[in-house]
Write a protein that holds these residues in place. Sequence first.
Motif, PDB file in Angstrom:
ATOM      1  N   ALA A 300       0.841  -1.205   0.000  1.00  0.00           N
ATOM      2  CA  ALA A 300       0.000   0.000   0.000  1.00  0.00           C
ATOM      3  C   ALA A 300       0.873   1.251   0.000  1.00  0.00           C
ATOM      4  O   ALA A 300       0.659   2.186  -0.772  1.00  0.00           O
ATOM      5  CB  ALA A 300      -0.918  -0.007   1.219  1.00  0.00           C
ATOM      6  N   TYR A 339      -4.758  -3.080   5.686  1.00  0.00           N
ATOM      7  CA  TYR A 339      -4.380  -2.358   4.470  1.00  0.00           C
ATOM      8  C   TYR A 339      -4.917  -3.123   3.264  1.00  0.00           C
ATOM      9  O   TYR A 339      -4.797  -4.336   3.198  1.00  0.00           O
ATOM     10  CB  TYR A 339      -2.852  -2.250   4.360  1.00  0.00           C
ATOM     11  N   ILE A 340      -5.520  -2.441   2.345  1.00  0.00           N
ATOM     12  CA  ILE A 340      -5.979  -2.973   1.062  1.00  0.00           C
ATOM     13  C   ILE A 340      -7.120  -3.982   1.187  1.00  0.00           C
ATOM     14  O   ILE A 340      -8.154  -3.828   0.549  1.00  0.00           O
ATOM     15  CB  ILE A 340      -4.838  -3.666   0.246  1.00  0.00           C
ATOM     16  N   SER A 345     -11.884  -1.407   3.307  1.00  0.00           N
ATOM     17  CA  SER A 345     -10.769  -0.576   2.831  1.00  0.00           C
ATOM     18  C   SER A 345     -11.161   0.344   1.682  1.00  0.00           C
ATOM     19  O   SER A 345     -10.538   1.379   1.466  1.00  0.00           O
ATOM     20  CB  SER A 345      -9.606  -1.449   2.371  1.00  0.00           C
ATOM     21  N   ILE A 367      -5.414   4.894  -3.281  1.00  0.00           N
ATOM     22  CA  ILE A 367      -5.069   3.629  -3.941  1.00  0.00           C
ATOM     23  C   ILE A 367      -6.269   3.181  -4.755  1.00  0.00           C
ATOM     24  O   ILE A 367      -7.421   3.275  -4.284  1.00  0.00           O
ATOM     25  CB  ILE A 367      -4.718   2.553  -2.875  1.00  0.00           C
TER      26      ILE A 367
END
Length: 484
Positions: A300, A339-340, A345, A367
């Motif tokens: 990320a 994360y992600i 997310s 992202i």
Amino acid sequence: MCPSCEPEPAANGNGQANAASNSTNGSSNGSNSHPGFTAVRTKSNPHPHRANPYQPVGDFLSNVSNFKIIESTLREGEQFANAFFDTEKKIEIAKALDDFGVDYIELTSPAASEQSRADCEAICKLGLKAKILTHIRCHMDDARIAVQTGVDGVDVVIGTSSYLMEHSHGKDMTYITNTAIEVINFVKSHNIEIRFSSEDSFRSNLVDLLSIYSTVDKIGVNRVGIADTVGCATPRQVYDLIRTLRGVVSCDIETHFHNDTGCAIANAYCALEAGATHIDTSVLGIGERNGITPLGGLMARMIVADREYVMSKYKLHKLKDIEELVAQAVEVNIPFNNYITGFCSFTHKAGVHAKAILNNPSTYEIINPADFGLSRYVHFASRLTGWNAIKSRAAQLNIEMTDEQYKECTAKIKALADIRPIAVDDADSIIRAFHRSMKLGKPVDLLPNMTAEEKELLAQKEKEIDIPEKRELEAAAGTNGVTT
Ligand SMILES: CC(=O)SCCNC(=O)CCNC(=O)[C@H](O)C(C)(C)COP(=O)(O)OP(=O)(O)OC[C@H]1O[C@@H](n2cnc3c(N)ncnc32)[C@H](O)[C@@H]1OP(=O)(O)O
Ligand SMILES: O=C(O)CCC(=O)C(=O)O
Ligand SMILES: [Zn+2]
């Protein structure tokens, strides 16, 4: 297709889950395709190329666009409290990491146990693209076993802080230096890569550190390693130490950051900025205590720094599968805020966010989920929902109304959401029923299966609804604008 663009996600109109219960779940089933929200079609190209004033500046020291990953799920990760990997699982994880594209896979010391040694040999025989390392103490006994396993490289470590010199191995810097030289020369004589690392580097004496690194660099190690073993370092301290070390050694610099104080990813990034070449990771960050820099979290961070480099090197769409594989193996849930891949997310809830995201996802996303094979979602069933989200949902249901009608319909959804958590189906029913009532020109039951108590509460709430546009319409139609 432009690499910044994602395929338009299909509408997910048949959701059953309750959005509110999803959001309090605290863990996920490992999927971001949750039925409580809907995947969205956005107006403009998501994440168009746009100059970012905060993007990393060109810097002759920095390796943010040229770093390697030493993946240590099968070493540091095995030190996680819940971890037990049998041979089959180790092989499955090693293959998955190799497929993902990590540069190195680090394995537990073959000196740890007979099975550890056998597993190390078995993984070396797989013929993976990633180089296989094993991690040993700075001791000839361990080195002798390690070089027989078939590994591509050996990571040697010994504590250099006063805590560890006194309470762990009991050796001083002279002994450490002499043993390091012996072990390094021995491993090198087998034509195997060698890295020398100081454990607890950030609580070690700087002169001791630079002196031993300079010595091992001259002997010809492939890498030296800096380890924040107790997770005490700050990004600034990391930058200073790595930058200083960069001026002392010519070999590569590996770094290892524990996450006790939440700095593991930031520290890894700063290390790269200061000239480190390799970052240790583990899947989901598993390791001793609360672990180290997580592979997904590093991805990320780095994709924001240099998307092209990260996309060209790593199969990012495999991240979720690897995390699920490891999460299952060590019997943990993937955290909701991972994360992600955390279940929310890429879910946008508040009306202000939803509107902007529908216009252009770069407004509230740094992202692009599509880079990881994932979708973004807009939540449209809460008291925070705005009419833009409802309009977008109505379009997915093939329903068209005027802006004033979307607003009135939104107010009804909010009224119900003020009483209780509502599900996608509730919001959809209200949108459909409201639309029907507009067409028929008479009120219809918005939610036929509401309890009497809910109906009464809702009626109360409806009295409180005040929509300026509705007031204007009603005033224009000769009413006093007060809903009764
Ligand atoms: C920060 C880290 O994560 S470093 C990596 C940690 N990894 C591991 O510990 C791998 C798993 N470990 C094991 O299986 C065992 O600890 C073994 C096989 C390595 C050693 O087991 P034992 O001989 O029973 O020793 P034990 O684990 O009780 O204590 C550690 C020993 O290593 C010595 N030691 C500790 N660190 C080092 C080092 N970096 N280099 C050399 N010796 C060391 C200690 O002095 C102690 O030896 P002693 O009690 O004989 O004086
Ligand atoms: O070998 C290294 O560099 C790191 C060892 C380790 O796991 C640590 O110090 O936390
Ligand atoms: Zn560690």
